[in-house]
Enzyme design. Structure first.
Site, PDB file in Angstrom:
ATOM      1  CD  GLU A 206      11.786 127.893  -9.358  1.00 38.44           C
ATOM      2  OE1 GLU A 206      11.911 127.290  -8.275  1.00 38.44           O
ATOM      3  OE2 GLU A 206      12.250 129.027  -9.574  1.00 38.44           O
ATOM      4  CG  ASP A 207       9.120 126.988  -5.975  1.00 35.15           C
ATOM      5  OD1 ASP A 207       9.513 127.587  -7.002  1.00 35.15           O
ATOM      6  OD2 ASP A 207       9.082 127.540  -4.852  1.00 35.15           O
TER       7      ASP A 207
ATOM      8  CG  ASP B 201       3.897 134.394  -9.758  1.00 40.23           C
ATOM      9  OD1 ASP B 201       2.755 134.227 -10.179  1.00 40.23           O
ATOM     10  OD2 ASP B 201       4.179 135.289  -8.936  1.00 40.23           O
TER      11      ASP B 201
ATOM     12  CG  PHE C  98       0.972 133.655  -1.991  1.00 40.87           C
ATOM     13  CD1 PHE C  98       2.055 134.142  -2.712  1.00 40.87           C
ATOM     14  CD2 PHE C  98       1.190 133.066  -0.750  1.00 40.87           C
ATOM     15  CE1 PHE C  98       3.344 134.053  -2.197  1.00 40.87           C
ATOM     16  CE2 PHE C  98       2.476 132.978  -0.233  1.00 40.87           C
ATOM     17  CZ  PHE C  98       3.552 133.470  -0.960  1.00 40.87           C
TER      18      PHE C  98
ATOM     19  NE  ARG D 167      11.285 127.595   2.493  1.00 33.90           N
ATOM     20  CZ  ARG D 167      11.281 128.388   1.420  1.00 33.90           C
ATOM     21  NH1 ARG D 167      10.776 127.959   0.285  1.00 33.90           N
ATOM     22  NH2 ARG D 167      11.790 129.597   1.474  1.00 33.90           N
TER      23      ARG D 167
END
Ligand code: 5GP
Length: 186
Positions: free
Chosen positions: A105-106, A109, A158, A171
């Site tokens: 996963e990136d 959060d 963010f 991206r």
């Protein structure tokens, strides 16, 4: 008008984690995964779209004959905040029953997306199920998740780049960046 990848809404994108630091960490993780998955039937599952760049670099450093597959997830809700209501938009093409699955996963959060994904994957009865995330933001946790491999722990900001988007763009930025004031609007 000239467009720049290195600024957003006229503000410069500040480097939070450089390309060099990402490469170093990916190499370390790859070596660790190579050692730990020896003799196992590893299936690396990338969560689209954010993990594509991390997964590409990571699997090159895992020196094992593994399988790569992808799962598309889409989160309902605001542009920059997770709602936790998740939908599978594109499923795996591999049967993971009895396999050693590593989810890539990136970012984790709030943990809501990963909680949903782990529940979904467990119903398919893999032999083992672990998570490797490039980033985690512990200050934002709502649902704590056991993360087996973590690239970097970051503050509550963010971030964009290296697979992570802002309104579907950025991206392709080769590092992790931040723009002051972004992600606070909702
Ligand atoms: P969670 O469900 O853990 O709150 O969020 C998971 C998803 O929200 C991530 O896979 C990612 O798509 C998105 N997300 C969370 N934080 C960030 C961030 O800082 N930047 C970007 N671009 N996406 C984020």
């Amino acid at each position: 008008m000239t467009q720049s990848l290195y600024e957003l809404n006229g503000k410069p994108i500040r480097t939070l984690i450089s390309e060099e630091d990402i490469n170093k960490r990916v190499l370390e993780l790859g070596q660790q995964l190579t050692d730990e998955y020896q003799g196992q039937e590893l299936v690396v599952v990338g969560v689209l779209r954010g993990s594509f760049m991390f997964l590409t670099d990571l699997v090159k450093q895992i020196k094992l004959p593994l399988i790569v597959d992808f799962l598309g997830l889409s989160s309902y809700g605001g542009r920059t905040q997770s709602s936790g209501v998740v939908r599978v938009t594109s499923d795996l093409s591999t049967n993971i029953l009895g396999k050693d699955v590593l989810i890539v996963e990136d970012i984790v959060d709030t943990g809501l997306t990963m909680t949903y994904l782990l529940e979904n994957m467990r119903t398919r009865q893999p032999k083992s199920l672990k998570v490797c995330t490039l980033l985690e933001k512990p200050d934002r946790t709502i649902k704590p998740v056991d993360l087996d491999y973590i690239g970097f722990t970051i503050p509550d900001e963010f971030v964009i780049g290296y697979g992570l988007d802002y309104e579907d763009k950025y991206r392709n930025l080769p590092y992790i960046g931040v723009v002051d004031g972004l992600g606070k609007e909702e």
